[in-house]
Design an enzyme around this catalytic site. Structure first.
Site, PDB file in Angstrom:
ATOM      1  N   ASN A 150       0.851  -1.203   0.000  1.00 36.78           N
ATOM      2  CA  ASN A 150       0.000   0.000   0.000  1.00 36.78           C
ATOM      3  C   ASN A 150       0.882   1.246   0.000  1.00 36.78           C
ATOM      4  O   ASN A 150       2.111   1.138  -0.014  1.00 36.78           O
ATOM      5  CB  ASN A 150      -0.953  -0.033   1.200  1.00 36.78           C
ATOM      6  N   ASP A 206      -4.240  -6.397   4.969  1.00 41.62           N
ATOM      7  CA  ASP A 206      -5.273  -7.258   5.560  1.00 41.62           C
ATOM      8  C   ASP A 206      -5.236  -8.659   4.951  1.00 41.62           C
ATOM      9  O   ASP A 206      -5.635  -9.622   5.582  1.00 41.62           O
ATOM     10  CB  ASP A 206      -6.656  -6.638   5.342  1.00 41.62           C
ATOM     11  N   LYS A 264       9.117 -16.694 -11.134  1.00 43.52           N
ATOM     12  CA  LYS A 264       8.349 -15.554 -11.666  1.00 43.52           C
ATOM     13  C   LYS A 264       7.140 -16.073 -12.458  1.00 43.52           C
ATOM     14  O   LYS A 264       7.292 -16.975 -13.301  1.00 43.52           O
ATOM     15  CB  LYS A 264       9.262 -14.729 -12.576  1.00 43.52           C
ATOM     16  N   PHE A 319      -4.480   3.220  14.819  1.00 44.11           N
ATOM     17  CA  PHE A 319      -4.832   4.209  13.811  1.00 44.11           C
ATOM     18  C   PHE A 319      -5.962   3.624  12.987  1.00 44.11           C
ATOM     19  O   PHE A 319      -6.105   2.403  12.903  1.00 44.11           O
ATOM     20  CB  PHE A 319      -3.634   4.511  12.898  1.00 44.11           C
ATOM     21  N   LYS A 338     -13.593   0.002  15.609  1.00 45.03           N
ATOM     22  CA  LYS A 338     -12.261  -0.616  15.770  1.00 45.03           C
ATOM     23  C   LYS A 338     -11.745  -0.415  17.206  1.00 45.03           C
ATOM     24  O   LYS A 338     -11.131  -1.299  17.776  1.00 45.03           O
ATOM     25  CB  LYS A 338     -11.263  -0.017  14.769  1.00 45.03           C
ATOM     26  N   LYS A 381     -11.082  -3.881  19.075  1.00 44.61           N
ATOM     27  CA  LYS A 381      -9.670  -4.234  19.294  1.00 44.61           C
ATOM     28  C   LYS A 381      -9.199  -3.875  20.708  1.00 44.61           C
ATOM     29  O   LYS A 381      -8.007  -3.949  21.006  1.00 44.61           O
ATOM     30  CB  LYS A 381      -8.788  -3.576  18.233  1.00 44.61           C
TER      31      LYS A 381
HETATM   32  O1  PMT Z   1       2.909   6.061   6.607  1.00 48.47           O
HETATM   33  P1  PMT Z   1       2.304   7.367   6.148  1.00 48.47           P
HETATM   34  O2  PMT Z   1       2.459   7.585   4.653  1.00 48.47           O
HETATM   35  O3  PMT Z   1       2.768   8.529   6.966  1.00 48.47           O
HETATM   36  O4  PMT Z   1       0.718   7.251   6.351  1.00 48.47           O
HETATM   37  C1  PMT Z   1       0.182   7.184   7.633  1.00 48.47           C
HETATM   38  C2  PMT Z   1      -0.982   6.185   7.712  1.00 48.47           C
HETATM   39  C3  PMT Z   1      -2.138   6.644   6.842  1.00 48.47           C
HETATM   40  C4  PMT Z   1      -0.521   4.787   7.255  1.00 48.47           C
HETATM   41  C5  PMT Z   1      -1.397   6.131   9.228  1.00 48.47           C
HETATM   42  O5  PMT Z   1      -1.795   7.401   9.632  1.00 48.47           O
HETATM   43  C6  PMT Z   1      -2.519   5.148   9.452  1.00 48.47           C
HETATM   44  O6  PMT Z   1      -3.686   5.447   9.344  1.00 48.47           O
HETATM   45  N1  PMT Z   1      -2.156   3.883   9.809  1.00 48.47           N
HETATM   46  C7  PMT Z   1      -3.094   2.764   9.948  1.00 48.47           C
HETATM   47  C8  PMT Z   1      -3.471   2.238   8.609  1.00 48.47           C
HETATM   48  C9  PMT Z   1      -4.381   1.032   8.699  1.00 48.47           C
HETATM   49  O7  PMT Z   1      -3.956  -0.046   8.416  1.00 48.47           O
HETATM   50  O8  PMT Z   1      -5.576   1.290   9.168  1.00 48.47           O
HETATM   51  P2  PMT Z   1      -6.750   0.177   9.373  1.00 48.47           P
HETATM   52  O9  PMT Z   1      -7.938   0.969   9.673  1.00 48.47           O
HETATM   53  O10 PMT Z   1      -6.778  -0.758   8.196  1.00 48.47           O
HETATM   54  O11 PMT Z   1      -6.260  -0.647  10.631  1.00 48.47           O
HETATM   55  C10 PMT Z   1      -6.622  -0.293  11.963  1.00 48.47           C
HETATM   56  C11 PMT Z   1      -5.506  -0.596  12.921  1.00 48.47           C
HETATM   57  O12 PMT Z   1      -5.256  -2.006  12.972  1.00 48.47           O
HETATM   58  C12 PMT Z   1      -4.172   0.059  12.574  1.00 48.47           C
HETATM   59  O13 PMT Z   1      -3.595   0.539  13.763  1.00 48.47           O
HETATM   60  C13 PMT Z   1      -3.368  -1.088  11.972  1.00 48.47           C
HETATM   61  O14 PMT Z   1      -1.950  -0.924  12.246  1.00 48.47           O
HETATM   62  C14 PMT Z   1      -3.916  -2.310  12.698  1.00 48.47           C
HETATM   63  N2  PMT Z   1      -3.878  -3.543  11.902  1.00 48.47           N
HETATM   64  C15 PMT Z   1      -4.593  -3.661  10.757  1.00 48.47           C
HETATM   65  C16 PMT Z   1      -4.598  -4.847  10.039  1.00 48.47           C
HETATM   66  C17 PMT Z   1      -3.831  -5.938  10.520  1.00 48.47           C
HETATM   67  N3  PMT Z   1      -3.799  -7.084   9.873  1.00 48.47           N
HETATM   68  N4  PMT Z   1      -3.141  -5.802  11.661  1.00 48.47           N
HETATM   69  C18 PMT Z   1      -3.152  -4.636  12.355  1.00 48.47           C
HETATM   70  O15 PMT Z   1      -2.489  -4.520  13.405  1.00 48.47           O
END
Ligand code: PMT
Length: 402
Positions: A206, A275, A285, A321, A335, A339
């Site tokens: 991503n 995810d 390849k 986040f 979330k 979580k």
């Molecule tokens: O890195 P930058 O370019 O500065 O951008 C910052 C950002 C947009 C990446 C950051 O601000 C941000 O939003 N990070 C979380 C991105 C994310 O994966 O969001 P989510 O809503 O999909 O996940 C929610 C939370 O679960 C996040 O804290 C994530 O780290 C966590 N997660 C998600 C999926 C997974 N399989 N395991 C996780 O721990």
């Protein structure tokens, strides 16, 4: 670092030219910077270089015609920090033994400001027990001394003795000038994307640049926390003095975070974890063939949810986040609850100036008690500092009198 005043003391080593970059960085950070040079330093770099970069008069000799009486007393008392860069074995010895035989050494003797020593010299000279004992003595007396970098030196030897990079010296200076309100806290931050391989040359990922997570790691370190940064692949340099672990896939990030998680007081998950991952990684390849190709994806573990389910030992703080393009508040609140988080930072990643890869961010912060705080658009560095202030408040509420 605005409103701060720093004296850079330049002594006679080949790395004196790097002090010019340090002065430039300090000035750019808004610091009122003055430069004092030893007579030997002027053999390497002309005082005019520092005069132009700092915009201030440079003092090399207190007996110079035009020198202002008492500057050798005033400078060290009017400034917030003195940085000796490069610090030769000679100035280190003079400092350790109370010698004040020129402008810079007298200034240090009379100083009330903090002093940061940045040694730079030949490896054997640095390893000489006399120099090591002098550095030890300085540290015992409350001076801060940076560890020189290792590598090829101008004198042809290889080993410790290089002046730390000016950007690292700046970060160390920032730390000495910052309030140490997170001292004693152990904080783990995740940053950047994960990458999930399809074959030896292709992967799913991503747009996360790591800027948000790296800003958080740096801000936490500047405020005194012991910081571990677990990062997916980015183009960023890890902040100075932060423990660093680079990972690629979500599974690697999971292991790097879960195994040591009980050692941390605060965990902040700013990483954009994939995810899903391809069910299998092709050994070779994947060849061009059919008109359409289907990739089967399987769900990755949700690291944050696992941390939340393990969160029994009060008062640990878990911060997530939430990256959303619609229904920001509702999705983030879900979330937060699912979580088991203490705080969630919701960013609208459909905007150009927020979320992925931008230098700024626009967030809503939500807490367990239902309280929501909206922050205006600001740089990720400024936001990181604000968020750490909120985390400190949560920590203090849970462990009063700490
Ligand atoms: O890195 P930058 O370019 O500065 O951008 C910052 C950002 C947009 C990446 C950051 O601000 C941000 O939003 N990070 C979380 C991105 C994310 O994966 O969001 P989510 O809503 O999909 O996940 C929610 C939370 O679960 C996040 O804290 C994530 O780290 C966590 N997660 C998600 C999926 C997974 N399989 N395991 C996780 O721990």
């Amino acid at each position: 670092m605005k409103d701060k005043r720093v004296v850079v003391g330049v002594t006679g080593g080949i790395a004196a030219y790097k002090a010019a970059e340090l002065v430039r960085l300090l000035v750019r950070a808004g610091v009122d910077t003055r430069v004092a040079m030893t007579a030997h330093a002027t053999k390497f770099v002309a005082p005019l270089t520092f005069e132009v970069l700092s915009g201030n008069r440079v003092v090399c000799d207190m007996w110079d015609h035009g020198a202002v009486p008492m500057d050798h007393i005033r400078w060290g008392q009017e400034s917030d920090l003195i940085i000796i860069a490069p610090a030769t074995a000679n100035i280190i010895a003079k400092m350790a033994h109370g010698v004040g035989d020129d402008f810079l050494s007298s200034l240090i003797l009379a100083a009330t400001a903090k002093v940061l020593v940045c040694p730079s010299m030949n490896t054997h000279m640095f390893q000489n027990p006399a120099v090591q004992d002098n550095i030890k003595l300085l540290k015992q007396r409350g001076f801060m001394s940076m560890t020189p970098s290792e590598g090829e030196l101008a004198c042809g030897t290889e080993g410790p003795g290089r002046l730390p990079e000016p950007a690292d010296i700046l970060e160390q200076a920032r730390m000495l000038l910052s309030e140490q309100d997170l001292l004693g806290l152990r904080i783990l931050v995740t940053a950047g994307p994960t990458i999930e391989p399809l074959d030896p040359v292709r992967y799913l990922t991503n747009r996360s640049s790591g800027k948000m997570g790296y800003a958080l790691a740096m801000a936490a370190r500047l405020r005194g926390a012991d910081v571990m940064l677990v990062s997916g692949p980015t183009r960023l340099r890890p902040p100075h003095d932060v423990h660093f672990c680079e990972v690629k896939t979500a599974e690697e990030m999971r292991q790097a975070v879960l195994a040591p998680s009980s050692q941390y007081d605060v965990i902040i998950k700013a990483a954009a974890v994939s995810d899903y991952r391809p069910r299998a990684k092709a050994e070779h390849k994947i060849k061009k063939g059919e008109e359409n190709q289907t990739i089967e994806l399987v769900k990755n573990p949700d690291i944050l949810a696992e941390l939340g389910s393990m969160k029994v030992d009060f008062p640990r703080i878990l911060v997530g986040f939430s990256a959303e393009t619609e229904d920001l508040a509702e999705n983030a609140r879900r979330k937060l609850e699912k979580k088991n988080l203490d705080m969630i930072v919701a960013n609208d990643v459909s905007r150009e100036d927020a979320g992925f890869d931008s230098d700024t961010n626009l967030v809503k912060v939500m807490y367990r008690d239902g309280h929501i705080e909206e922050f205006p658009l600001m740089t990720k560095t400024e936001l990181a500092d604000q968020l750490l202030g909120r985390i400190r408040d949560l920590w203090e509420d849970r462990s009063p009198g700490r």
